[in-house]
Design a protein around this motif. Structure first.
Motif, short mmCIF file in Angstrom:
data_model
loop_
_atom_site.label_atom_id
_atom_site.label_comp_id
_atom_site.label_asym_id
_atom_site.label_seq_id
_atom_site.Cartn_x
_atom_site.Cartn_y
_atom_site.Cartn_z
N VAL A 43 -6.64 13.81 0.31
CA VAL A 43 -6.83 14.92 1.25
C VAL A 43 -6.30 16.22 0.64
O VAL A 43 -6.96 17.27 0.71
N VAL A 44 -5.14 16.15 0.00
CA VAL A 44 -4.57 17.35 -0.63
C VAL A 44 -5.48 17.84 -1.76
O VAL A 44 -5.69 19.05 -1.92
N ALA A 45 -6.04 16.92 -2.53
CA ALA A 45 -6.94 17.31 -3.62
C ALA A 45 -8.18 18.02 -3.08
O ALA A 45 -8.65 19.00 -3.67
N ILE A 46 -8.72 17.52 -1.97
CA ILE A 46 -9.90 18.17 -1.36
C ILE A 46 -9.55 19.58 -0.90
O ILE A 46 -10.30 20.54 -1.13
N LEU A 47 -8.39 19.73 -0.26
CA LEU A 47 -7.97 21.06 0.21
C LEU A 47 -7.75 22.01 -0.96
O LEU A 47 -8.14 23.19 -0.91
N PHE A 48 -7.11 21.52 -2.03
CA PHE A 48 -6.89 22.36 -3.21
C PHE A 48 -8.23 22.74 -3.86
O PHE A 48 -8.36 23.82 -4.44
N GLY A 49 -9.22 21.82 -3.77
CA GLY A 49 -10.53 22.12 -4.34
C GLY A 49 -11.23 23.27 -3.64
O GLY A 49 -12.12 23.91 -4.22
N ALA A 102 -7.56 28.50 -10.46
CA ALA A 102 -7.15 29.45 -11.50
C ALA A 102 -5.80 29.05 -12.09
O ALA A 102 -5.57 29.21 -13.30
N LEU A 103 -4.91 28.51 -11.25
CA LEU A 103 -3.61 28.06 -11.74
C LEU A 103 -3.76 26.90 -12.72
O LEU A 103 -3.11 26.86 -13.78
N ILE A 104 -4.63 25.97 -12.39
CA ILE A 104 -4.88 24.84 -13.29
C ILE A 104 -5.49 25.33 -14.60
O ILE A 104 -5.12 24.88 -15.69
#
Length: 232
Positions: free
Chosen positions: A81-87, A94-96
């Motif tokens: 879920v966190v990965a989807i939100l970060f996506g 940009a940070l990555i």
């Protein structure tokens, strides 16, 4: 036909990852192997239907499990879920992108290395005889084809490479060698059974060779009494 290499690679990768998780946790996951591959296929179908790329159980995630020893399903639900939100957040992307390549490369080397060692552990646990050329040659060819990203161009629009080619080479070479090998090389030792109890894998029984003798790979406990001599 164009999708066949990707499908072969995804099935091989997913199967290997499930085996790696089983080796880490000590649970027998073979009965749910089909469910894992089915879920991967459904995810790939949904992703490609909206213009995305095929999905898989990425080795990086399995490596994180091996490094952190956190195997909780709930933890990975939250991570998804966190990965989807970060996506959905361009600033996080940009940070990555700003992370130095050496940092990401170093992490990737370690995680993929862990997956490779877990694969070797699975061979050891299942008593794969790498001294037998019937086992050794297909594995050697398949590993190099997969890691080296060897490409086989079949037509102008259809090629096999990487994991897909390595998987096909290993499977075909193994069965072809078994057909032409002498009988004593075709016979596989009978591996000891494995009992999974509360996450611990226990080896029970002897490992028998093709000649009916106890293999030197059989495990003996120091607490067990010595086996009686057989009468002549």
């Amino acid at each position: 036909m164009l999708a066949l290499p990707a499908v072969i690679a995804l099935i091989a990768e997913n199967t290997g990852h499930v085996k790696a998780v089983a080796a880490m946790t000590g649970y027998d996951l073979d009965p749910v192997m089909g469910r894992a591959i089915l879920a991967d296929g459904i995810g790939t179908s949904i992703a490609t239907a909206v213009g995305g790329s095929p999905t898989t159980t990425y080795a990086e995630n399995i490596g994180v499990m091996a490094a952190t020893r956190v195997y909780s399903t709930a933890a990975y639900y939250v991570a998804a879920v966190v990965a989807i939100l970060f996506g959905l957040c361009p600033k996080f992307g940009a940070l990555i992108a700003a992370t130095p390549g050496g940092v990401l490369g170093g992490i990737t080397v370690i995680l993929y290395g862990m997956i490779g060692l877990l694969g070797a552990k699975i061979w050891i646990d299942n008593r794969v005889d790498l001294g037998n050329p019937v086992n050794l040659l297909p594995l050697a060819a398949g590993i190099i084809a997969g890691i080296g990203d060897v490409t086989l161009k079949i037509t102008s629009s259809f090629t096999l490479s990487g994991i897909a080619l390595g998987t096909i080479v290993t499977i075909l070479a193994y069965h072809m060698l078994r057909l032409v090998a002498p009988p004593h090389l075709r016979e596989e030792p009978q591996a000891a059974g494995r009992v999974y109890e509360r996450g611990a894998g226990l080896v029970v029984g002897d490992v028998m060779t093709a000649q009916g003798e106890v293999s030197p790979y059989a495990e003996e406990s120091a607490d067990d009494p010595p086996a009686p001599d057989h009468p002549h």
